[in-house]
Write a protein that holds these residues in place. Structure first.
Motif, PDB file in Angstrom:
ATOM      1  N   MET A   1      10.902  11.660  -9.245  1.00  0.00           N
ATOM      2  CA  MET A   1      10.096  10.571  -9.786  1.00  0.00           C
ATOM      3  C   MET A   1       8.860  10.389  -8.910  1.00  0.00           C
ATOM      4  SD  MET A   1      11.267   6.672 -10.643  1.00  0.00           S
ATOM      5  CE  MET A   1      12.489   7.262 -11.821  1.00  0.00           C
ATOM      6  N   ALA A   2       7.679  10.219  -9.556  1.00  0.00           N
ATOM      7  CA  ALA A   2       6.432  10.083  -8.818  1.00  0.00           C
ATOM      8  C   ALA A   2       6.454   8.842  -7.952  1.00  0.00           C
ATOM      9  CB  ALA A   2       5.268  10.022  -9.808  1.00  0.00           C
ATOM     10  N   SER A   3       5.779   8.945  -6.805  1.00  0.00           N
ATOM     11  CA  SER A   3       5.700   7.804  -5.908  1.00  0.00           C
ATOM     12  C   SER A   3       4.825   6.723  -6.514  1.00  0.00           C
ATOM     13  CB  SER A   3       5.134   8.236  -4.557  1.00  0.00           C
ATOM     14  OG  SER A   3       5.081   7.154  -3.672  1.00  0.00           O
ATOM     15  N   ALA A   4       5.027   5.491  -6.055  1.00  0.00           N
ATOM     16  CA  ALA A   4       4.243   4.359  -6.542  1.00  0.00           C
ATOM     17  C   ALA A   4       3.661   3.626  -5.346  1.00  0.00           C
ATOM     18  CB  ALA A   4       5.122   3.430  -7.367  1.00  0.00           C
ATOM     19  N   LYS A   5       2.388   3.343  -5.417  1.00  0.00           N
ATOM     20  CA  LYS A   5       1.730   2.649  -4.309  1.00  0.00           C
ATOM     21  C   LYS A   5       1.980   1.153  -4.407  1.00  0.00           C
ATOM     22  CE  LYS A   5      -2.758   2.217  -2.003  1.00  0.00           C
ATOM     23  NZ  LYS A   5      -4.186   2.627  -2.067  1.00  0.00           N
ATOM     24  N   VAL A   6       2.370   0.567  -3.286  1.00  0.00           N
ATOM     25  CA  VAL A   6       2.602  -0.875  -3.211  1.00  0.00           C
ATOM     26  C   VAL A   6       1.532  -1.501  -2.325  1.00  0.00           C
ATOM     27  CG1 VAL A   6       4.205  -2.713  -2.569  1.00  0.00           C
ATOM     28  CG2 VAL A   6       5.093  -0.545  -3.472  1.00  0.00           C
ATOM     29  N   SER A   7       0.878  -2.527  -2.839  1.00  0.00           N
ATOM     30  CA  SER A   7      -0.090  -3.279  -2.055  1.00  0.00           C
ATOM     31  C   SER A   7       0.594  -4.526  -1.506  1.00  0.00           C
ATOM     32  CB  SER A   7      -1.286  -3.695  -2.924  1.00  0.00           C
ATOM     33  OG  SER A   7      -1.969  -2.571  -3.424  1.00  0.00           O
ATOM     34  N   VAL A   8       0.625  -4.642  -0.190  1.00  0.00           N
ATOM     35  CA  VAL A   8       1.223  -5.811   0.457  1.00  0.00           C
ATOM     36  C   VAL A   8       0.100  -6.693   0.989  1.00  0.00           C
ATOM     37  CG1 VAL A   8       2.774  -6.654   2.258  1.00  0.00           C
ATOM     38  CG2 VAL A   8       3.243  -4.462   1.113  1.00  0.00           C
ATOM     39  N   VAL A   9       0.122  -7.957   0.597  1.00  0.00           N
ATOM     40  CA  VAL A   9      -0.902  -8.916   1.020  1.00  0.00           C
ATOM     41  C   VAL A   9      -0.295  -9.883   2.031  1.00  0.00           C
ATOM     42  CG1 VAL A   9      -2.454 -10.782   0.299  1.00  0.00           C
ATOM     43  CG2 VAL A   9      -2.136  -8.764  -1.170  1.00  0.00           C
ATOM     44  N   ILE A  10      -0.918  -9.961   3.202  1.00  0.00           N
ATOM     45  CA  ILE A  10      -0.500 -10.934   4.218  1.00  0.00           C
ATOM     46  C   ILE A  10      -1.622 -11.940   4.440  1.00  0.00           C
ATOM     47  CG2 ILE A  10       0.059 -11.341   6.653  1.00  0.00           C
ATOM     48  CD1 ILE A  10       1.496  -8.749   6.785  1.00  0.00           C
TER      49      ILE A  10
ATOM     50  N   ASP B   1       0.066   0.065  -7.528  1.00  0.00           N
ATOM     51  CA  ASP B   1       0.746  -0.114  -8.811  1.00  0.00           C
ATOM     52  C   ASP B   1       1.606  -1.376  -8.801  1.00  0.00           C
ATOM     53  OD1 ASP B   1       0.017   2.618  -9.882  1.00  0.00           O
ATOM     54  OD2 ASP B   1       1.140   3.196  -8.080  1.00  0.00           O
ATOM     55  N   TYR B   2       1.966  -1.817  -7.595  1.00  0.00           N
ATOM     56  CA  TYR B   2       2.796  -3.010  -7.415  1.00  0.00           C
ATOM     57  C   TYR B   2       2.167  -3.873  -6.330  1.00  0.00           C
ATOM     58  CZ  TYR B   2       6.213  -0.253  -9.988  1.00  0.00           C
ATOM     59  OH  TYR B   2       6.839   0.501 -10.942  1.00  0.00           O
ATOM     60  N   VAL B   3       2.482  -5.159  -6.374  1.00  0.00           N
ATOM     61  CA  VAL B   3       1.924  -6.111  -5.420  1.00  0.00           C
ATOM     62  C   VAL B   3       3.066  -6.894  -4.769  1.00  0.00           C
ATOM     63  CG1 VAL B   3       0.368  -8.060  -5.084  1.00  0.00           C
ATOM     64  CG2 VAL B   3      -0.114  -6.358  -6.870  1.00  0.00           C
ATOM     65  N   ALA B   4       3.052  -6.958  -3.456  1.00  0.00           N
ATOM     66  CA  ALA B   4       4.021  -7.753  -2.708  1.00  0.00           C
ATOM     67  C   ALA B   4       3.260  -8.663  -1.766  1.00  0.00           C
ATOM     68  CB  ALA B   4       4.971  -6.852  -1.923  1.00  0.00           C
TER      69      ALA B   4
ATOM     70  N   SER C   1       6.397 -15.168   0.191  1.00  0.00           N
ATOM     71  CA  SER C   1       6.810 -13.887   0.773  1.00  0.00           C
ATOM     72  C   SER C   1       7.807 -13.146  -0.111  1.00  0.00           C
ATOM     73  CB  SER C   1       7.454 -14.107   2.150  1.00  0.00           C
ATOM     74  OG  SER C   1       6.531 -14.591   3.079  1.00  0.00           O
ATOM     75  N   ASN C   2       8.406 -13.845  -1.046  1.00  0.00           N
ATOM     76  CA  ASN C   2       9.461 -13.257  -1.866  1.00  0.00           C
ATOM     77  C   ASN C   2       8.939 -12.605  -3.145  1.00  0.00           C
ATOM     78  OD1 ASN C   2      12.153 -12.589  -2.188  1.00  0.00           O
ATOM     79  ND2 ASN C   2      12.864 -14.679  -2.497  1.00  0.00           N
ATOM     80  N   PHE C   3       7.647 -12.715  -3.416  1.00  0.00           N
ATOM     81  CA  PHE C   3       7.093 -12.148  -4.647  1.00  0.00           C
ATOM     82  C   PHE C   3       6.968 -10.624  -4.578  1.00  0.00           C
ATOM     83  CE2 PHE C   3       5.191 -16.385  -5.692  1.00  0.00           C
ATOM     84  CZ  PHE C   3       5.672 -16.473  -6.995  1.00  0.00           C
ATOM     85  N   PHE C   4       7.388  -9.975  -5.661  1.00  0.00           N
ATOM     86  CA  PHE C   4       7.136  -8.544  -5.874  1.00  0.00           C
ATOM     87  C   PHE C   4       6.804  -8.402  -7.349  1.00  0.00           C
ATOM     88  CE2 PHE C   4       8.263  -4.200  -6.961  1.00  0.00           C
ATOM     89  CZ  PHE C   4       7.733  -3.471  -5.898  1.00  0.00           C
TER      90      PHE C   4
ATOM     91  N   ARG D   1       1.468  -4.576 -11.164  1.00  0.00           N
ATOM     92  CA  ARG D   1       0.028  -4.843 -11.247  1.00  0.00           C
ATOM     93  C   ARG D   1      -0.311  -5.533 -12.568  1.00  0.00           C
ATOM     94  NH1 ARG D   1      -4.383  -2.667  -8.544  1.00  0.00           N
ATOM     95  NH2 ARG D   1      -6.341  -2.690  -9.711  1.00  0.00           N
ATOM     96  N   GLU D   2       0.394  -5.135 -13.633  1.00  0.00           N
ATOM     97  CA  GLU D   2       0.185  -5.745 -14.946  1.00  0.00           C
ATOM     98  C   GLU D   2       0.466  -7.244 -14.896  1.00  0.00           C
ATOM     99  OE1 GLU D   2       2.327  -5.858 -19.356  1.00  0.00           O
ATOM    100  OE2 GLU D   2       2.774  -4.208 -17.976  1.00  0.00           O
ATOM    101  N   ALA D   3       1.574  -7.615 -14.247  1.00  0.00           N
ATOM    102  CA  ALA D   3       1.942  -9.029 -14.153  1.00  0.00           C
ATOM    103  C   ALA D   3       0.908  -9.807 -13.359  1.00  0.00           C
ATOM    104  CB  ALA D   3       3.320  -9.164 -13.516  1.00  0.00           C
ATOM    105  N   MET D   4       0.437  -9.229 -12.265  1.00  0.00           N
ATOM    106  CA  MET D   4      -0.562  -9.903 -11.439  1.00  0.00           C
ATOM    107  C   MET D   4      -1.812 -10.225 -12.254  1.00  0.00           C
ATOM    108  SD  MET D   4      -2.754  -8.486  -8.187  1.00  0.00           S
ATOM    109  CE  MET D   4      -3.809  -7.566  -9.325  1.00  0.00           C
TER     110      MET D   4
END
Length: 302
Positions: free
Chosen positions: A1-10, A83-86, A166-169, A172-175
């Motif tokens: 399965m292709a990797s997915a990039k996660v963007s983590v915002v602090i 592709d995802y946001v945390a 801190s618990n949000f994951f 990108r579509e949802a964001m």
């Protein structure tokens, strides 16, 4: 399965003592395809100095004048490319496998938003597991309400089971669909999760059996400052999103009933205080008479 990039915002503000462990918990993730966007919201301590110690090309550091947490979060969200946001607050810590576990669960369930159970820690990062501790009692009750109702919307109307931004994951579509955080000092996370639940019914997952986040309570938390303002915001958020789930033709009726119940509670409280105030003088008079009687008897014996 292709990797997915996660963007983590602090979003970071004056957390020189805690920002290091937070950053390290992201960089040490078992899922390595990520970017870490740190928004320094006008820190005046050594927060920036600590961040700059980490030489990792995945880190993007942005400084801005202090504009409160919701603004820092929105600035971070505007910069994500994954592709995802945390999200991770600068005093909390991820477990090493958090992102991978949430990614696996998202791929299996196709959920648009996921969050996990949290584990409380103190200033020194020590786990606080005593079930009698007030916070653990509150959290056990919150999770229990979800398990009893088996419905996240119902559970959130009673308790903020999410606990923290801190618990949000999110996908990108949802964001993009939900948008930015509202300008609420204490409850921007609570407001946001209701908006997610409304935008994606049946597509929010709570991993209630897995603690994938360490949530820190310490001396500089704003939790004590929220005693009044936070509760006022809490009341407004609950009212707003309770009505949002009702058919439009009954919303005004329900709003009128809720407002009257609140008024009645306030009137009852005022009446109780009035009666207690009336009773106090009578008690004081009786006490004074008793003291005078005792004094006379003592003087008569002297």
């Amino acid at each position: 399965m292709a990797s997915a990039k996660v963007s983590v915002v602090i979003p970071a503000y004056n957390h020189e003592r805690f920002i290091g462990p937070a950053v390290e918990s992201v960089l040490a993730q078992t899922h390595t395809d990520l970017e870490l966007i740190i928004i320094d919201d006008g820190s005046t301590d050594r927060t920036a100095e600590v961040i700059h110690r980490y030489q990792d090309e995945r880190i993007q550091y942005v400084y801005q004048e202090n504009q409160d947490a919701y603004n820092a979060l929105n600035r971070g969200l505007s910069l994500v490319s994954g592709d995802y946001v945390a999200i991770l607050n600068s005093d909390d810590i991820y477990t090493m496998d958090r992102l991978q576990r949430l990614l696996d669960e998202q791929r299996a369930s196709r959920a648009q938003c996921l969050f996990s159970r949290v584990q409380l820690i103190n200033d020194d990062g020590e786990e606080l597991r005593d079930p009698a501790l007030w916070w653990n009692t509150w959290y056990a009750d919150a999770v229990g309400r979800y398990l009893d109702s088996n419905d996240l919307y119902t559970a959130f109307l009673q308790r903020n089971v999410l606990v923290t931004t801190s618990n949000f994951f999110l996908t990108r579509e949802a964001m993009h669909k939900v948008g930015g955080f509202s300008p609420l000092r204490y409850l921007h996370d609570y407001d946001y999760i209701f908006r997610v639940l409304l935008a994606f019914p049946e597509q929010v997952r709570f991993l209630h059996e897995e603690s994938l986040l360490f949530y820190r309570i310490h001396g500089s938390n704003t939790i004590s400052e929220a005693a009044i303002t936070g509760r006022e915001q809490d009341k407004a958020v609950i009212r707003k999103y309770l009505l949002a789930r009702l058919p439009e033709n009954v919303q005004s009726l329900a709003a009128a009933g809720m407002d009257r119940l609140v008024e009645l509670e306030q009137e009852l409280m005022q009446e109780r205080r009035r009666r207690e105030g009336m009773a106090l003088p009578g008690i004081r008079i009786q006490a004074k008479n008793l003291l005078r009687s005792c004094a006379k008897r003592l003087l008569g014996r002297a």
